[in-house]
Design a protein around this motif. Structure first.
Motif, short mmCIF file in Angstrom:
data_model
loop_
_atom_site.label_atom_id
_atom_site.label_comp_id
_atom_site.label_asym_id
_atom_site.label_seq_id
_atom_site.Cartn_x
_atom_site.Cartn_y
_atom_site.Cartn_z
N LYS A 1 -19.97 15.01 15.74
CA LYS A 1 -19.42 13.76 15.21
C LYS A 1 -20.47 12.65 15.30
N GLY B 1 -11.51 3.66 16.37
CA GLY B 1 -12.32 4.57 17.19
C GLY B 1 -11.89 6.02 17.06
N ASP C 1 -13.66 10.08 16.84
CA ASP C 1 -13.92 11.01 17.96
C ASP C 1 -12.74 11.97 18.11
MG MG Z 1 -16.52 5.15 18.28
#
Ligand code: MG
Ligand code: ASP
Length: 297
Positions: free
Chosen positions: A5, A204, A207
């Motif tokens: 990632k 976020g 992930d």
């Molecule tokens: Mg991040």
């Protein structure tokens, strides 16, 4: 097979995209590459939503600047036979999708709140859609996948959560025959299981996408490529003597994430801990640094 990632700064400039290319090309195929939006673009997409709701159409100027940023990246990194197609993809999503959404927000003062939310969720998904088109176009053997086809959420306690069972079923079908190649996937974005509306896994959340795929595809490892050398003993901005932690357990990593370490999104740990898949946190801008590995013991 590994899941790798790359976060916003890792796809945010021509220089970092070229680092990404070298890092991925050093890997055996197949490999699954999960990408965030170009650094700062998710914030911009959301700020433009606010502006549009205030009937401030200067958001369209910001959109043009973002268009140029993406086209410049294409010219800098996408391989020749793919270049025109990726330019066209960017223009199509901006002209036929983003612009109409912003104009709808700006010109419809009576839009119901849930409709506004739905439109903004659809808008914010474009960050990963555009960055992934660029990254897939960097590799001769790049295969694009569309997370909207298999990541599923459902409403939960006023928010939303991943629908694990439905996602598992769809991921296993979409990735049934990985063959060779670089499989490029958007982080963060999803659809509601019932309505099909575009949703996401929270800020976020790329992930988390990567961890879900690593777990469902039984990857040998998950690598989170970011802009720091790994988990640190303390915040290096306030503790200049902080050092990288070479190895942690899933429990220790979870505790640090819950305590606010910004290195990875907290829900990321559980899906990989469940399968005991090692997680490496590595620096795209310093790839030879050992990073942090998260393992069982
Ligand atoms: Mg991040
Ligand atoms: N682009 C999304 C964000 O900025 C998701 C991610 O980067 O992980 O929050």
């Amino acid at each position: 097979m590994k899941v790798m990632k790359f976060g916003g700064t890792s796809v945010g400039s021509i220089e970092s995209l070229l680092n990404l290319k070298n890092i991925v090309n050093a890997e055996q195929r197949p490999v699954v590459v999960v990408v965030s939006a170009m650094g700062g673009f998710t914030n911009q997409l959301l700020a433009m939503c606010e502006q549009a709701q205030q009937r401030d159409i200067s958001c369209l100027d910001t959109l043009e600047a973002a268009r140029k940023r993406h086209h410049d990246a294409v010219d800098g990194v996408v391989i020749e036979p793919m270049r025109q197609q990726v330019h066209d993809t960017i223009d199509r999503f901006i002209d036929e999708s983003l612009k109409p959404y912003y104009l709808a927000l700006a010109t419809n003062p009576h839009m119901p709140v849930d409709e506004i939310e739905r439109v903004c969720d659809a808008i914010v998904a474009h960050g990963e859609i555009l960055s992934s088109a660029i990254v897939a176009g960097m590799f001769e053997d790049g295969t694009p996948h569309l997370s909207l086809n298999y990541m599923r959420t459902r409403p939960d306690a006023g928010g939303r959560v991943l629908d694990w069972d439905e996602t598992a079923r769809l991921v296993k079908a979409d990735f049934a025959d990985l063959g060779d190649g670089v499989h490029v996937v958007q982080g963060f974005i999803s659809r509601d299981k019932e309505s099909g509306a575009v949703t996401n896994l929270g800020r976020g959340g790329s992930d988390y996408t990567a961890a879900i795929l690593a777990s469902l595809l039984d990857a040998e490892a998950l690598e989170i490529w970011t802009d720091v050398d790994g988990f640190m003993t303390a915040d290096p901005r306030t503790h200049p003597d902080a050092t990288v932690i070479p190895q942690m357990t899933y429990e220790q990593a979870q505790a640090m994430c819950d305590a606010g370490a910004k290195v990875i999104y907290p829900p990321t740990i559980a899906p990989v801990a469940m399968k005991r898949i090692p997680v490496w946190v590595k620096n795209t801008f310093n790839p030879s640094a050992p990073g942090t590995v998260i393992v069982n013991s």
